[in-house]
Scaffold this motif. Structure first.
Motif, PDB file in Angstrom:
ATOM      1  N   VAL A  51       4.209  -4.104   3.857  1.00  0.00           N
ATOM      2  CA  VAL A  51       3.464  -5.219   3.283  1.00  0.00           C
ATOM      3  C   VAL A  51       3.151  -4.886   1.826  1.00  0.00           C
ATOM      4  CG1 VAL A  51       1.459  -6.721   3.558  1.00  0.00           C
ATOM      5  CG2 VAL A  51       2.459  -5.600   5.560  1.00  0.00           C
ATOM      6  N   GLN A  52       3.742  -5.641   0.909  1.00  0.00           N
ATOM      7  CA  GLN A  52       3.595  -5.363  -0.515  1.00  0.00           C
ATOM      8  C   GLN A  52       2.538  -6.247  -1.168  1.00  0.00           C
ATOM      9  OE1 GLN A  52       6.777  -3.793  -2.520  1.00  0.00           O
ATOM     10  NE2 GLN A  52       8.298  -4.074  -0.920  1.00  0.00           N
ATOM     11  N   LYS A  53       2.359  -6.077  -2.455  1.00  0.00           N
ATOM     12  CA  LYS A  53       1.309  -6.774  -3.210  1.00  0.00           C
ATOM     13  C   LYS A  53       1.372  -8.296  -2.974  1.00  0.00           C
ATOM     14  CE  LYS A  53      -0.361  -7.528  -7.921  1.00  0.00           C
ATOM     15  NZ  LYS A  53      -0.174  -7.202  -9.361  1.00  0.00           N
ATOM     16  N   GLY A  54       0.200  -8.853  -2.646  1.00  0.00           N
ATOM     17  CA  GLY A  54       0.102 -10.300  -2.456  1.00  0.00           C
ATOM     18  C   GLY A  54       0.581 -10.796  -1.103  1.00  0.00           C
ATOM     19  N   GLU A  55       0.939  -9.885  -0.195  1.00  0.00           N
ATOM     20  CA  GLU A  55       1.457 -10.269   1.118  1.00  0.00           C
ATOM     21  C   GLU A  55       0.469  -9.930   2.238  1.00  0.00           C
ATOM     22  OE1 GLU A  55       6.265  -9.745   0.381  1.00  0.00           O
ATOM     23  OE2 GLU A  55       5.147  -8.146   1.372  1.00  0.00           O
ATOM     24  N   VAL A  81      -3.882  -7.255   4.506  1.00  0.00           N
ATOM     25  CA  VAL A  81      -3.611  -7.910   3.226  1.00  0.00           C
ATOM     26  C   VAL A  81      -3.529  -6.824   2.162  1.00  0.00           C
ATOM     27  CG1 VAL A  81      -4.420  -9.543   1.485  1.00  0.00           C
ATOM     28  CG2 VAL A  81      -4.865  -9.993   3.901  1.00  0.00           C
ATOM     29  N   THR A  82      -2.450  -6.834   1.382  1.00  0.00           N
ATOM     30  CA  THR A  82      -2.264  -5.823   0.337  1.00  0.00           C
ATOM     31  C   THR A  82      -2.513  -6.452  -1.035  1.00  0.00           C
ATOM     32  OG1 THR A  82      -0.613  -4.685   1.698  1.00  0.00           O
ATOM     33  CG2 THR A  82      -0.654  -4.146  -0.640  1.00  0.00           C
ATOM     34  N   PHE A  83      -3.419  -5.839  -1.804  1.00  0.00           N
ATOM     35  CA  PHE A  83      -3.743  -6.337  -3.154  1.00  0.00           C
ATOM     36  C   PHE A  83      -2.922  -5.635  -4.225  1.00  0.00           C
ATOM     37  CE2 PHE A  83      -7.724  -6.758  -0.631  1.00  0.00           C
ATOM     38  CZ  PHE A  83      -7.737  -8.139  -0.549  1.00  0.00           C
ATOM     39  N   VAL A 113      -0.739   4.594   4.261  1.00  0.00           N
ATOM     40  CA  VAL A 113      -1.068   4.282   2.872  1.00  0.00           C
ATOM     41  C   VAL A 113      -0.661   5.437   1.958  1.00  0.00           C
ATOM     42  CG1 VAL A 113      -2.922   3.499   1.347  1.00  0.00           C
ATOM     43  CG2 VAL A 113      -3.076   3.061   3.798  1.00  0.00           C
ATOM     44  N   ARG A 114      -0.119   5.083   0.777  1.00  0.00           N
ATOM     45  CA  ARG A 114       0.279   6.113  -0.189  1.00  0.00           C
ATOM     46  C   ARG A 114      -0.403   5.954  -1.540  1.00  0.00           C
ATOM     47  NH1 ARG A 114       6.816   6.718   0.828  1.00  0.00           N
ATOM     48  NH2 ARG A 114       6.673   7.261   3.042  1.00  0.00           N
ATOM     49  N   GLY A 115      -1.289   5.052  -1.655  1.00  0.00           N
ATOM     50  CA  GLY A 115      -1.967   4.826  -2.927  1.00  0.00           C
ATOM     51  C   GLY A 115      -1.972   3.351  -3.248  1.00  0.00           C
ATOM     52  N   THR A 116      -2.970   2.663  -2.797  1.00  0.00           N
ATOM     53  CA  THR A 116      -2.956   1.214  -2.918  1.00  0.00           C
ATOM     54  C   THR A 116      -4.345   0.633  -2.675  1.00  0.00           C
ATOM     55  OG1 THR A 116      -1.870  -0.767  -2.090  1.00  0.00           O
ATOM     56  CG2 THR A 116      -2.415   0.884  -0.487  1.00  0.00           C
TER      57      THR A 116
END
Length: 391
Positions: free
Chosen positions: A178-182, A142-144, A123-126
């Motif tokens: 895994v990016q936003k919404g994925e 799950v990434t928000f 993780v780098r900031g999420t």
């Protein structure tokens, strides 16, 4: 010294929200205490929540972690100048990691590592959520917001807390981002699945729960997806094997067809063996219709065998006709024209020859030699006369 004072001395996180019952066990200690709001949690501590319970922690880097109901987490390592390592033993963990880690020199590396038995995440900031199912050892992510790297983790690597190895694993070709919404998933037998978009309603349901509730229906679907990734790979291999097997069967059939064609060619090229006894022609046998020759052949071969011989002679004549030479255009030679109705000016053909005793004796002897089961030939005497009549 109280347990609270002991945790506060070297604590890396403080409890900011509490609900229900959460227990804590410090590293190298057999004592288990009940977690309360405001308590400091030390590095190496194991946290475990009861059903319908959760705890939200604020770490020294200002990141927030929410341990969901029926979950267990270990703060494996959390120094001030390196990326922290958290291990999710079971259940659910929701994390909101700040972009700037306190004293880290390399800002391009992961700010936090989260491990399970089957996965590593960087993780780098999420804002993201991790679930680990103990029954299947499947990990789902799950990434928000932001992005999280995910990779399958071997059992040996899972016991290691080497940041270099973790970072190397998360930069391997098997890792996914895994990016936003994925969402993505992995298990001990399955590499991380390609990230997929999560439907908006499910994404919002998970996001609004803030990690304090387990949306079981959605989490179950994600776990199923992670586990079925292995099933898909197995089916893919099965299809591949079946395709190869089908190709082999096709080749076998092709070889069989080629063998049949070659066999037919050989049969066509091999001249048919005549069943007519030596000394007689197929026409002669076909036209045997009484007289001493038929009686002699019948006595030698038997009436049934003689009938079969006649039928075979007819078949041989037909086969000979089919084997007639081809014409220039490739077709069989046309049949001979019908007899002319105009009276012929030629003299009539001579009468058929009369077979003498010696010729008949030769014919019968040859017939006897051809048909092993025939009775001994009849030896004509000097008074025997046979006349062949051709029709």
């Amino acid at each position: 010294m109280s347990f609270v004072q002991a945790f506060a001395e070297e604590g890396v996180a403080t409890v900011i929200i509490m609900r229900g019952e959460v227990k804590a066990k410090e590293k190298d200690s057999e004592s288990i205490i009940t977690v309360t709001k405001g308590m400091w949690i030390k590095e190496g501590t194991v946290l475990q929540s009861a059903p319908k319970s959760f705890a939200k922690l604020l770490f020294i880097d200002k990141s927030e972690m929410s341990l969901g109901p029926e979950s267990q987490m270990v703060i494996s390592s959390f120094p001030k100048d390196q990326a922290g390592i958290l291990t999710l033993v079971k259940g659910q963990l929701r994390s909101k990691v700040t972009k700037d880690y306190m004293d880290m020199a390399d800002k391009d590396k992961s700010k936090l590592y989260i491990k399970t038995k089957s996965a590593a995440m960087g993780v780098r900031g999420t804002d993201f959520q991790v679930n680990f199912d103990r029954n299947t050892s499947a990990t789902t992510l799950v990434t928000f917001s932001g992005a999280v790297a995910m990779a399958q983790l071997s059992e040996a690597a899972g016991r290691s807390f080497d940041r270099t190895n973790l970072e190397s694993t998360l930069h391997s070709k098997e890792a996914v981002l895994v990016q936003k919404g994925e969402f993505a998933g992995t298990s001990p037998q399955q590499q991380a699945t390609p990230p997929e978009k999560l439907p908006t309603d499910k994404l919002e349901a998970l996001k609004s729960s803030d990690g304090t509730l387990v949306v079981k229906e959605i989490v179950s679907e994600l776990v199923k997806t992670a586990v079925q990734g292995e099933v898909k790979e197995e089916k893919k291999e099965e299809k591949k094997d079946k395709k190869e097997q089908d190709k082999k069967e096709e080749k076998k059939e092709e070889k069989k067809e080629e063998a049949k064609k070659e066999e037919k060619k050989d049969v066509a090229a091999t001249p048919a063996k005549s069943i007519v006894p030596p000394g007689l022609s197929a026409d002669m046998v076909k036209n045997v219709g009484g007289g001493e020759l038929e009686k002699s052949l019948a006595a030698s071969l038997g009436t049934t065998t003689l009938s079969e011989l006649k039928a075979a002679a007819v078949a041989e004549i037909k086969e000979t006709a089919l084997r007639a030479p081809a014409s220039v255009d490739g077709s069989l030679m046309p049949p001979p024209p019908p007899p002319s109705t105009i009276p012929s000016m030629l003299p009539p053909p001579p009468p058929p020859p009369v077979i003498n005793d010696q010729q008949l004796n030769n014919i019968l002897n040859n017939t006897y030699k051809t048909y092993e089961n025939a009775p001994p030939p009849v030896i004509p005497d000097a008074n025997t006369r046979v006349r062949l009549i051709f029709h």
